[in-house]
Design a protein around this motif. Structure first.
Motif, PDB file in Angstrom:
ATOM      1  N   GLU A   1       0.857  -1.180   0.000  1.00 17.67           N
ATOM      2  CA  GLU A   1       0.000   0.000   0.000  1.00 17.67           C
ATOM      3  C   GLU A   1       0.896   1.232   0.000  1.00 17.67           C
ATOM      4  N   THR A   2       0.758   2.054  -1.039  1.00 21.16           N
ATOM      5  CA  THR A   2       1.549   3.287  -1.069  1.00 21.16           C
ATOM      6  C   THR A   2       0.862   4.332  -1.936  1.00 21.16           C
ATOM      7  N   PHE A   3       1.481   5.475  -2.015  1.00 18.17           N
ATOM      8  CA  PHE A   3       0.880   6.642  -2.645  1.00 18.17           C
ATOM      9  C   PHE A   3       0.884   6.542  -4.167  1.00 18.17           C
ATOM     10  N   ALA A   4      -0.116   7.185  -4.776  1.00 18.04           N
ATOM     11  CA  ALA A   4      -0.291   7.144  -6.223  1.00 18.04           C
ATOM     12  C   ALA A   4      -0.422   8.563  -6.773  1.00 18.04           C
ATOM     13  N   VAL A   5      -0.255   8.662  -8.093  1.00 20.88           N
ATOM     14  CA  VAL A   5      -0.438   9.940  -8.767  1.00 20.88           C
ATOM     15  C   VAL A   5      -1.814  10.483  -8.392  1.00 20.88           C
ATOM     16  N   GLY A   6      -1.831  11.741  -8.037  1.00 15.63           N
ATOM     17  CA  GLY A   6      -3.044  12.382  -7.524  1.00 15.63           C
ATOM     18  C   GLY A   6      -2.879  12.749  -6.064  1.00 15.63           C
ATOM     19  N   ASN A   7      -1.886  12.136  -5.400  1.00 13.21           N
ATOM     20  CA  ASN A   7      -1.650  12.449  -3.989  1.00 13.21           C
ATOM     21  C   ASN A   7      -1.132  13.875  -3.808  1.00 13.21           C
ATOM     22  N   GLU A   8      -0.556  14.444  -4.862  1.00 14.36           N
ATOM     23  CA  GLU A   8       0.022  15.780  -4.731  1.00 14.36           C
ATOM     24  C   GLU A   8      -1.016  16.818  -4.297  1.00 14.36           C
ATOM     25  N   VAL A   9      -2.303  16.587  -4.553  1.00 10.66           N
ATOM     26  CA  VAL A   9      -3.325  17.537  -4.092  1.00 10.66           C
ATOM     27  C   VAL A   9      -3.550  17.442  -2.580  1.00 10.66           C
ATOM     28  N   PHE A  10      -3.110  16.345  -1.973  1.00  9.17           N
ATOM     29  CA  PHE A  10      -3.275  16.156  -0.529  1.00  9.17           C
ATOM     30  C   PHE A  10      -2.018  16.536   0.256  1.00  9.17           C
ATOM     31  N   GLY A  11      -0.899  16.693  -0.423  1.00 10.44           N
ATOM     32  CA  GLY A  11       0.355  17.011   0.260  1.00 10.44           C
ATOM     33  C   GLY A  11       1.453  16.066  -0.177  1.00 10.44           C
ATOM     34  N   LYS A  12       2.329  15.749   0.752  1.00  8.39           N
ATOM     35  CA  LYS A  12       3.489  14.899   0.457  1.00  8.39           C
ATOM     36  C   LYS A  12       3.131  13.432   0.640  1.00  8.39           C
ATOM     37  N   PRO A  13       3.761  12.548  -0.149  1.00 12.40           N
ATOM     38  CA  PRO A  13       4.702  12.867  -1.213  1.00 12.40           C
ATOM     39  C   PRO A  13       3.979  13.406  -2.437  1.00 12.40           C
TER      40      PRO A  13
ATOM     41  N   PHE B   1       7.912   9.104  -6.325  1.00  8.54           N
ATOM     42  CA  PHE B   1       7.372   8.386  -5.171  1.00  8.54           C
ATOM     43  C   PHE B   1       5.873   8.134  -5.294  1.00  8.54           C
ATOM     44  N   LEU B   2       5.327   8.285  -6.488  1.00  4.10           N
ATOM     45  CA  LEU B   2       3.896   8.082  -6.722  1.00  4.10           C
ATOM     46  C   LEU B   2       3.688   7.051  -7.823  1.00  4.10           C
ATOM     47  N   LEU B   3       2.867   6.060  -7.548  1.00  2.00           N
ATOM     48  CA  LEU B   3       2.555   5.037  -8.537  1.00  2.00           C
ATOM     49  C   LEU B   3       1.658   5.598  -9.630  1.00  2.00           C
ATOM     50  N   SER B   4       1.914   5.202 -10.854  1.00  2.00           N
ATOM     51  CA  SER B   4       1.029   5.574 -11.955  1.00  2.00           C
ATOM     52  C   SER B   4      -0.138   4.582 -12.006  1.00  2.00           C
ATOM     53  N   ALA B   5      -1.150   4.927 -12.779  1.00  2.00           N
ATOM     54  CA  ALA B   5      -2.354   4.088 -12.862  1.00  2.00           C
ATOM     55  C   ALA B   5      -1.989   2.648 -13.213  1.00  2.00           C
ATOM     56  N   GLY B   6      -2.447   1.709 -12.401  1.00  2.00           N
ATOM     57  CA  GLY B   6      -2.234   0.286 -12.658  1.00  2.00           C
ATOM     58  C   GLY B   6      -0.821  -0.218 -12.460  1.00  2.00           C
ATOM     59  N   GLU B   7       0.067   0.611 -11.952  1.00  2.00           N
ATOM     60  CA  GLU B   7       1.466   0.211 -11.838  1.00  2.00           C
ATOM     61  C   GLU B   7       1.694  -0.912 -10.827  1.00  2.00           C
ATOM     62  N   LEU B   8       1.049  -0.849  -9.704  1.00  2.00           N
ATOM     63  CA  LEU B   8       1.305  -1.855  -8.665  1.00  2.00           C
ATOM     64  C   LEU B   8       0.899  -3.264  -9.107  1.00  2.00           C
ATOM     65  N   PRO B   9      -0.304  -3.470  -9.665  1.00  2.00           N
ATOM     66  CA  PRO B   9      -0.611  -4.833 -10.140  1.00  2.00           C
ATOM     67  C   PRO B   9       0.272  -5.276 -11.302  1.00  2.00           C
TER      68      PRO B   9
ATOM     69  N   LYS C   1      -4.916   9.766   7.054  1.00  2.00           N
ATOM     70  CA  LYS C   1      -5.145  11.131   6.572  1.00  2.00           C
ATOM     71  C   LYS C   1      -5.530  11.018   5.109  1.00  2.00           C
ATOM     72  N   PRO C   2      -6.205  12.024   4.555  1.00  2.00           N
ATOM     73  CA  PRO C   2      -6.573  11.950   3.138  1.00  2.00           C
ATOM     74  C   PRO C   2      -5.337  11.767   2.254  1.00  2.00           C
ATOM     75  N   ALA C   3      -5.438  10.809   1.341  1.00  2.00           N
ATOM     76  CA  ALA C   3      -4.331  10.493   0.437  1.00  2.00           C
ATOM     77  C   ALA C   3      -4.867   9.717  -0.758  1.00  2.00           C
ATOM     78  N   ARG C   4      -4.136   9.768  -1.843  1.00  2.00           N
ATOM     79  CA  ARG C   4      -4.431   8.935  -3.019  1.00  2.00           C
ATOM     80  C   ARG C   4      -3.465   7.757  -2.957  1.00  2.00           C
ATOM     81  N   VAL C   5      -3.992   6.544  -2.938  1.00  2.00           N
ATOM     82  CA  VAL C   5      -3.157   5.357  -2.757  1.00  2.00           C
ATOM     83  C   VAL C   5      -3.536   4.256  -3.741  1.00  2.00           C
ATOM     84  N   GLN C   6      -2.594   3.335  -3.910  1.00  2.00           N
ATOM     85  CA  GLN C   6      -2.874   2.038  -4.518  1.00  2.00           C
ATOM     86  C   GLN C   6      -2.611   0.996  -3.452  1.00  2.00           C
TER      87      GLN C   6
END
Length: 187
Positions: A110-122, A127-135, A157-162
């Motif tokens: 479980e980690t941060f994905a593209v789109g997390n930048e609107v919530f803060g760091k990272p 340090f952000l996964l692109s769409a579908g990258e983790l699977p 806290k609010p975050a965009r994750v995969q």
């Protein structure tokens, strides 16, 4: 933030007996959860203070900087029954990480994905996964995806994750594991 991730809590019971690696373990919230489930745990981090907090019954610690110049992946293939990674991404490790999972082992990530930048760091794309990258990384490593989520979470806290739970090709399904899955809301 010492409470284990709800994602890790949900899928940890599927990890078969054996040693578990908590990679970039921080203070050890997931190491403690997995040790409480009866697994011997190796908690790895580069921060000695975090490792001191992570140490405990059933938990061995290892100080190691996986991103240091010239650092080699320190584990052999097929060693771990489970690997847990949260809030950490270093793409050059992905092949080695999946190779270190036993053929019947479980990866919980479980980690941060593209789109997390609107919530803060990272917010750095490194340090952000692109769409579908983790699977995709899981499949490239020969793993079968059990569950995957990509979206916004509110806790801790609010975050965009995969989020991913994947198993090696020899993962042994049992009635108990199927019951566990049927009692849970599927993503």
């Amino acid at each position: 933030m010492d409470t284990p991730s709800s994602w890790v809590r949900r899928w940890a019971p599927l990890v078969p007996p054996g040693e578990v690696l908590d990679l970039a373990c921080g203070s050890g919230r997931h190491a403690r959860l997995l040790a409480a489930l009866g697994h011997p745990v190796l908690a790895l981090d580069r921060d000695p203070q975090a490792l001191a907090a992570a140490a405990g019954p059933g938990i061995r610690t290892m100080e190691y900087d996986l991103e240091a110049q010239g650092a080699a992946w320190p584990f052999e293939a097929g060693r771990f029954a489970g690997i847990v990674v949260t809030n950490y991404l270093h793409r050059p490790l992905m092949r080695s990480l999946t190779a270190s999972l036993a053929p019947g082992g479980v990866l919980i990530y479980e980690t941060f994905a593209v789109g997390n930048e609107v919530f803060g760091k990272p917010s750095n794309p490194l340090f952000l996964l692109s769409a579908g990258e983790l699977p995709e990384h899981a499949r490239e490593g020969g793993l079968r995806v059990i569950a995957f989520e990509d979206g916004v979470t509110e806790e801790p806290k609010p975050a965009r994750v995969q989020r991913l739970c994947a198993a090696g090709p020899a993962y042994a399904w049992s009635d108990a594991k199927l019951d566990h899955l049927s009692q849970r809301k599927q993503p």
